[in-house]
Design an enzyme around this catalytic site. Structure first.
Site, PDB file in Angstrom:
ATOM      1  CG  ASN A   1      -2.132  -0.855   1.066  1.00  0.00           C
ATOM      2  OD1 ASN A   1      -2.741  -0.883   0.010  1.00  0.00           O
ATOM      3  ND2 ASN A   1      -2.497  -1.582   2.112  1.00  0.00           N
TER       4      ASN A   1
ATOM      5  CG  HIS B   1      -7.651   0.957  -0.160  1.00  0.00           C
ATOM      6  ND1 HIS B   1      -6.694   1.103   0.825  1.00  0.00           N
ATOM      7  CD2 HIS B   1      -7.697  -0.380  -0.438  1.00  0.00           C
ATOM      8  CE1 HIS B   1      -6.192  -0.085   1.130  1.00  0.00           C
ATOM      9  NE2 HIS B   1      -6.783  -0.990   0.364  1.00  0.00           N
TER      10      HIS B   1
ATOM     11  CE1 TYR C   1      -8.422   0.915   3.762  1.00  0.00           C
ATOM     12  CE2 TYR C   1      -9.532  -0.815   2.517  1.00  0.00           C
ATOM     13  CZ  TYR C   1      -8.525  -0.410   3.378  1.00  0.00           C
ATOM     14  OH  TYR C   1      -7.635  -1.329   3.858  1.00  0.00           O
TER      15      TYR C   1
END
Length: 417
Positions: free
Chosen positions: A144, A194, A241
């Site tokens: 990420n 996300h 998210y």
């Protein structure tokens, strides 16, 4: 077939190993190399990995090393799952943005930018070394923020595909609600990493999303920590998210009232590593299920198999837009279903995205472009620009303060600071 895992000392790794062992017919590995600078963690994780393979009768060889070049030599694919700065840096990402009332999170907002700035240069160095040793190797990025990191890799010309477990998580949960096998469920998953929505859920050629929401909306909403009314209004299932966008101030209040997720994970990792050191343990422990990354191994096996075995299977991946969403530049990285073969990922056609979703996607894409510029070129001004462009920040005073805080907390990782 040889696979290398960079960040192989992660407490996530036994989840991955378990998937490789169970799904060996899908991805027949002859050799697996775990690579990590933390030699002590490698010993614990590597030992457990070998015991998991032995218990499940996998004939593949597992080794580990702190030498990146030796580890990736001859690999057909390299999986990236690293965390620059460890949980200590993540803890800072999740805390200092809260001081000005902005969400503290490791993949979005100011904390997400900090992680991108630390991570992109390291990943690009790793990828270049992989390319020098194995020009034909595929890089599968689980690191990420996946969208920004994958965009950095693809911009630099690497053979890379980004991977996230959000889509496969939804597929598995929806299948349980519907009482069908996971492979019977196809998702119209669209957006950015996300920042995605499930716009349809298809079983047997029929979209069952309306009845899924009607019959299981309360459970789905509770899982997302979002109001049921919002899901009914949108008519889709947002990624969890999106709570940072749709309920930003509420989330900030929650975060201010409890320990950071990084602190929780750090304690969990301490317990997991103690378990991994038990020579009698030969399966992934139950505690690992609370660590995060559910179904990560299944997604990784499926994607890697499609790339190396040239199957053309449909996987939800992060890859170049190339006109798929016409309101975004071609070099944006989107997260959508794609046909995956030995040439890479080829996004399937996407229906026009509703303005309610397209506006947010466009705004975050602009931020990601500026974030990558800051990661590649450095400079306080570029960091400020990225923060000012982020939909969760967007005010001069906040962007100014957060820029100074970001640099102060990450100076050791920023070559230009």
């Amino acid at each position: 077939m040889k696979l290398a895992v960079v960040g192989g000392g992660s407490t996530y790794t036994p989840e991955l190993i378990d998937g490789f062992a169970r799904l060996r017919d899908t991805l027949p590995l002859a050799e697996l190399v775990l690579i990590d600078p933390a030699a002590d963690r490698l010993e614990l994780v590597g030992g457990l990995a070998r015991r998991i393979f032995a218990r499940q009768g996998h004939p593949g060889r597992i080794s580990w090393t702190s030498d990146l070049d030796a580890g990736v030599d001859g690999a057909d694919a390299v999986l990236l799952q690293l965390r620059v700065g460890g949980q200590a840096a993540r803890n800072e990402d999740e805390t200092w943005p809260l001081d000005c009332g902005c969400v503290g999170q490791e993949t979005t907002g100011a904390g997400g930018l900090a992680k991108a700035l630390r991570t992109v240069p390291v990943v690009l160095d790793i990828a270049e070394r992989v390319r020098r040793r194995n020009p034909g190797a595929w890089i599968v990025d689980f690191t990420n923020p996946v969208g920004i990191v994958t965009r950095a890799l693809l911009t630099a010309g690497h053979r890379a595909v980004g991977l996230c477990n959000v889509a496969i998580g939804f597929q598995r949960k929806f299948a349980r609600h519907l009482g069908v096998a996971p492979e019977a469920v196809a998702l119209e998953h669209v957006g950015l990493n996300h920042l995605t929505w499930e716009r349809s859920v298809t079983v047997g050629g029929r979209n069952v999303l309306p009845e899924l929401l009607a019959e299981h909306g309360e459970a789905i909403a509770a899982d997302l920590h979002m109001p049921r009314e919002l899901l009914d209004r949108l008519g889709v299932v947002p990624s969890y998210y999106l709570r940072y966008f749709y309920q930003h101030d509420e989330v900030v209040r929650e975060l201010l009232g409890k320990p950071s997720r990084a602190a929780e994970v750090a304690e969990m990792e301490r317990q997991l590593l103690a378990l991994y050191g038990d020579p009698a343990l030969d399966e992934k422990p139950e505690l690992l299920g609370k660590r995060g990354g559910a179904f990560y191994s299944e997604a990784a096996v499926a994607l890697t198999s499609s790339l190396l075995r040239d199957t053309g299977d449909v996987q939800v991946v992060n890859t170049l837009n190339n006109g798929t969403l016409p309101f975004l530049p071609d070099d944006a990285v989107i997260e959508v279903p794609a046909s995956v073969d030995a040439r890479g990922a080829h996004p399937l056609p996407v229906r026009p995205l509703e303005p309610l979703f397209a506006g947010l996607v466009a705004g975050v894409t602009a931020y990601e472009h500026l974030a990558l510029e800051a990661a590649l070129k450095g400079g306080r001004g570029r960091v400020f620009d990225a923060l000012l462009a982020h939909p969760l920040i967007g005010q001069v005073a906040y962007a100014d303060r957060l820029t100074d805080d970001l640099v102060a907390h990450n100076r050791e990782h920023l070559a230009w600071a």
